[in-house]
Scaffold this motif. Structure first.
Motif, PDB file in Angstrom:
ATOM      1  N   GLU A   1       0.851  -1.185   0.000  1.00  0.00           N
ATOM      2  CA  GLU A   1       0.000   0.000   0.000  1.00  0.00           C
ATOM      3  C   GLU A   1       0.885   1.231   0.000  1.00  0.00           C
ATOM      4  N   ALA A   2       0.361   2.340  -0.493  1.00  0.00           N
ATOM      5  CA  ALA A   2       1.174   3.548  -0.642  1.00  0.00           C
ATOM      6  C   ALA A   2       1.837   3.966   0.665  1.00  0.00           C
ATOM      7  N   ALA A   3       1.094   3.914   1.752  1.00  0.00           N
ATOM      8  CA  ALA A   3       1.611   4.389   3.034  1.00  0.00           C
ATOM      9  C   ALA A   3       2.669   3.470   3.634  1.00  0.00           C
ATOM     10  N   ALA A   4       2.824   2.257   3.088  1.00  0.00           N
ATOM     11  CA  ALA A   4       3.763   1.290   3.664  1.00  0.00           C
ATOM     12  C   ALA A   4       5.045   1.151   2.865  1.00  0.00           C
ATOM     13  N   ARG A   5       5.250   1.987   1.850  1.00  0.00           N
ATOM     14  CA  ARG A   5       6.407   1.819   0.977  1.00  0.00           C
ATOM     15  C   ARG A   5       7.741   2.022   1.703  1.00  0.00           C
ATOM     16  N   VAL A   6       7.791   2.966   2.634  1.00  0.00           N
ATOM     17  CA  VAL A   6       9.022   3.171   3.408  1.00  0.00           C
ATOM     18  C   VAL A   6       9.238   2.011   4.375  1.00  0.00           C
ATOM     19  N   GLU A   7       8.168   1.584   5.012  1.00  0.00           N
ATOM     20  CA  GLU A   7       8.255   0.537   6.037  1.00  0.00           C
ATOM     21  C   GLU A   7       8.779  -0.789   5.481  1.00  0.00           C
ATOM     22  N   VAL A   8       8.311  -1.185   4.294  1.00  0.00           N
ATOM     23  CA  VAL A   8       8.738  -2.484   3.767  1.00  0.00           C
ATOM     24  C   VAL A   8      10.226  -2.500   3.429  1.00  0.00           C
ATOM     25  N   LEU A   9      10.792  -1.328   3.150  1.00  0.00           N
ATOM     26  CA  LEU A   9      12.238  -1.248   2.952  1.00  0.00           C
ATOM     27  C   LEU A   9      12.974  -1.261   4.279  1.00  0.00           C
ATOM     28  N   ALA A  10      12.491  -0.466   5.223  1.00  0.00           N
ATOM     29  CA  ALA A  10      13.165  -0.340   6.520  1.00  0.00           C
ATOM     30  C   ALA A  10      13.214  -1.676   7.261  1.00  0.00           C
ATOM     31  N   THR A  11      12.195  -2.500   7.084  1.00  0.00           N
ATOM     32  CA  THR A  11      12.133  -3.781   7.782  1.00  0.00           C
ATOM     33  C   THR A  11      12.715  -4.928   6.969  1.00  0.00           C
ATOM     34  N   GLY A  12      13.222  -4.618   5.781  1.00  0.00           N
ATOM     35  CA  GLY A  12      13.856  -5.646   4.970  1.00  0.00           C
ATOM     36  C   GLY A  12      12.898  -6.634   4.326  1.00  0.00           C
ATOM     37  N   LYS A  13      11.621  -6.282   4.246  1.00  0.00           N
ATOM     38  CA  LYS A  13      10.654  -7.190   3.625  1.00  0.00           C
ATOM     39  C   LYS A  13      10.849  -7.268   2.109  1.00  0.00           C
ATOM     40  N   VAL A  14      11.397  -6.198   1.546  1.00  0.00           N
ATOM     41  CA  VAL A  14      11.696  -6.189   0.109  1.00  0.00           C
ATOM     42  C   VAL A  14      13.062  -5.560  -0.111  1.00  0.00           C
ATOM     43  N   ASP A  15      13.610  -5.804  -1.294  1.00  0.00           N
ATOM     44  CA  ASP A  15      14.889  -5.210  -1.657  1.00  0.00           C
ATOM     45  C   ASP A  15      14.711  -3.869  -2.360  1.00  0.00           C
ATOM     46  N   ILE A  16      13.662  -3.779  -3.185  1.00  0.00           N
ATOM     47  CA  ILE A  16      13.406  -2.588  -3.992  1.00  0.00           C
ATOM     48  C   ILE A  16      11.924  -2.266  -3.963  1.00  0.00           C
ATOM     49  N   VAL A  17      11.596  -0.991  -3.949  1.00  0.00           N
ATOM     50  CA  VAL A  17      10.215  -0.551  -4.148  1.00  0.00           C
ATOM     51  C   VAL A  17      10.093   0.033  -5.548  1.00  0.00           C
ATOM     52  N   LEU A  18       9.166  -0.530  -6.329  1.00  0.00           N
ATOM     53  CA  LEU A  18       8.850  -0.012  -7.663  1.00  0.00           C
ATOM     54  C   LEU A  18       7.345   0.256  -7.712  1.00  0.00           C
ATOM     55  N   ALA A  19       6.856   1.044  -6.797  1.00  0.00           N
ATOM     56  CA  ALA A  19       5.414   1.270  -6.677  1.00  0.00           C
ATOM     57  C   ALA A  19       5.112   2.747  -6.887  1.00  0.00           C
ATOM     58  N   ASN A  20       5.365   3.215  -8.137  1.00  0.00           N
ATOM     59  CA  ASN A  20       5.069   4.613  -8.462  1.00  0.00           C
ATOM     60  C   ASN A  20       5.530   5.557  -7.363  1.00  0.00           C
ATOM     61  N   PHE A  21       6.773   5.393  -6.935  1.00  0.00           N
ATOM     62  CA  PHE A  21       7.298   6.101  -5.767  1.00  0.00           C
ATOM     63  C   PHE A  21       7.840   7.469  -6.197  1.00  0.00           C
ATOM     64  N   THR A  22       7.080   8.525  -5.931  1.00  0.00           N
ATOM     65  CA  THR A  22       7.507   9.880  -6.273  1.00  0.00           C
ATOM     66  C   THR A  22       8.611  10.339  -5.332  1.00  0.00           C
ATOM     67  N   VAL A  23       9.660  10.903  -5.889  1.00  0.00           N
ATOM     68  CA  VAL A  23      10.789  11.385  -5.085  1.00  0.00           C
ATOM     69  C   VAL A  23      10.410  12.702  -4.412  1.00  0.00           C
ATOM     70  N   THR A  24      10.537  12.746  -3.090  1.00  0.00           N
ATOM     71  CA  THR A  24      10.332  13.980  -2.328  1.00  0.00           C
ATOM     72  C   THR A  24      11.458  14.110  -1.306  1.00  0.00           C
ATOM     73  N   PRO A  25      11.768  15.332  -0.865  1.00  0.00           N
ATOM     74  CA  PRO A  25      12.827  15.506   0.140  1.00  0.00           C
ATOM     75  C   PRO A  25      12.536  14.744   1.433  1.00  0.00           C
ATOM     76  N   GLU A  26      11.264  14.695   1.826  1.00  0.00           N
ATOM     77  CA  GLU A  26      10.899  14.003   3.067  1.00  0.00           C
ATOM     78  C   GLU A  26      11.161  12.503   2.937  1.00  0.00           C
ATOM     79  N   ARG A  27      10.780  11.933   1.832  1.00  0.00           N
ATOM     80  CA  ARG A  27      11.000  10.494   1.633  1.00  0.00           C
ATOM     81  C   ARG A  27      12.478  10.172   1.487  1.00  0.00           C
ATOM     82  N   ALA A  28      13.226  11.081   0.867  1.00  0.00           N
ATOM     83  CA  ALA A  28      14.652  10.856   0.647  1.00  0.00           C
ATOM     84  C   ALA A  28      15.441  10.827   1.958  1.00  0.00           C
ATOM     85  N   GLN A  29      14.839  11.279   3.045  1.00  0.00           N
ATOM     86  CA  GLN A  29      15.472  11.171   4.356  1.00  0.00           C
ATOM     87  C   GLN A  29      15.338   9.765   4.921  1.00  0.00           C
ATOM     88  N   LYS A  30      14.399   8.992   4.379  1.00  0.00           N
ATOM     89  CA  LYS A  30      14.088   7.667   4.936  1.00  0.00           C
ATOM     90  C   LYS A  30      14.488   6.516   4.015  1.00  0.00           C
TER      91      LYS A  30
END
Length: 278
Positions: free
Chosen positions: A86-115
């Protein structure tokens, strides 16, 4: 250490021993070599965001992002396991190692780039609004005091919360839920990436993306993301995107997955980014 402190420490250790009390730890992102050794790469994609990431009638993942994911796996020499997100979980699945890469229409923003760490872009996008033709929205201000449907954790949610506080936001976890709410009349319009609402309106002729509502906010980049600090996989991805640009891979992706949606006269260059160069 006094007796009370000793008792608290002893009790805490006992709970930990039985697994009752524990502290969650983030898993370190896998290197390219570790992925190759496992023979499988795990990639997060949407399962309900047609035509970019969705599950077809045969239960297979399809779409623009999936076409790219298949090529990543091929060039790594591994199989791919798609993980719905789900859109709101894209950062979490990376942080917890559930996936290697997110390819889910992930728009680059400064806030997301911190995480997370974003690789080079492969697509460009702005926001759009789709609404019923009988009450067509051509300016976001028309929605002041009305209800706009958005998905949680998206740039649409952030943009309208900040810039149009008088618009009521009806939020959903999944895109399928959001679109069903629009079809059911639970909101006056829906906003997400303009590329998606334009495609959805083509399949739902009672709705349209009005002139003036087809490119809202800034023109942004969409890029793959890896866990923060995973420079090994990030560097591989960047080199992969540069190499794919030389063969105009993403234009081929567009032809295979999007041309039939947007029509024979659609302009691939308005969406596609080759070689990571906007």
């Amino acid at each position: 250490m006094n007796n009370i402190a000793k008792k608290i420490l002893t009790f805490g250790l006992a709970l930990s021993a039985f697994g009752i009390f524990s502290v969650a730890k983030a898993k370190t992102g896998r290197t390219v070599e570790q992925i190759k050794k496992s023979k499988t790469i795990k990639i997060a994609v949407f399962s309900d965001k047609k035509p970019f990431g969705f599950v077809d009638e045969n239960g297979e993942y399809q779409g623009y992002d999936v076409y790219f994911g298949n090529r990543i796996a091929k060039d790594l020499g591994v199989k791919v396991k798609y993980v719905p997100v789900e859109a709101a979980a894209r950062v979490e699945v990376l942080a917890t190692g559930k996936v290697d890469i997110v390819l889910a229409n992930f728009t680059v923003t400064p806030e997301r780039a911190q995480k997370v760490d974003f690789a080079l872009p492969y697509m460009k996008v702005a926001l759009g609004i789709v609404s019923p033709k009988k009450a067509l929205v051509t300016d976001p201000a028309q929605l002041n005091g009305k209800t706009l449907i958005v998905a949680k954790g998206t740039t649409a949610e952030t943009y309208f919360s900040k810039n149009y506080p008088q618009i009521k936001l009806l939020k959903f976890d999944q895109y399928s839920e959001a679109y069903n709410a629009l079809l059911d009349g639970r909101g006056d319009a829906l906003s997400t990436d303009n590329t998606e609402v334009l495609a959805w309106a083509i399949e739902n002729p009672a709705f349209a993306v009005g002139a003036g509502a087809d490119s809202i906010g800034s023109l942004d980049a969409i890029a793959p993301a890896v866990q923060k600090g995973n420079t090994d996989l990030l560097n591989w991805l960047n080199n992969e995107i540069k190499a794919l640009g030389k063969e105009r891979f993403f234009h081929a992706d567009y032809e295979a997955t999007l041309r039939s949606v947007y029509g024979k006269d659609s302009d691939a260059d308005s969406l596609v980014v080759e070689g990571g160069e906007l």
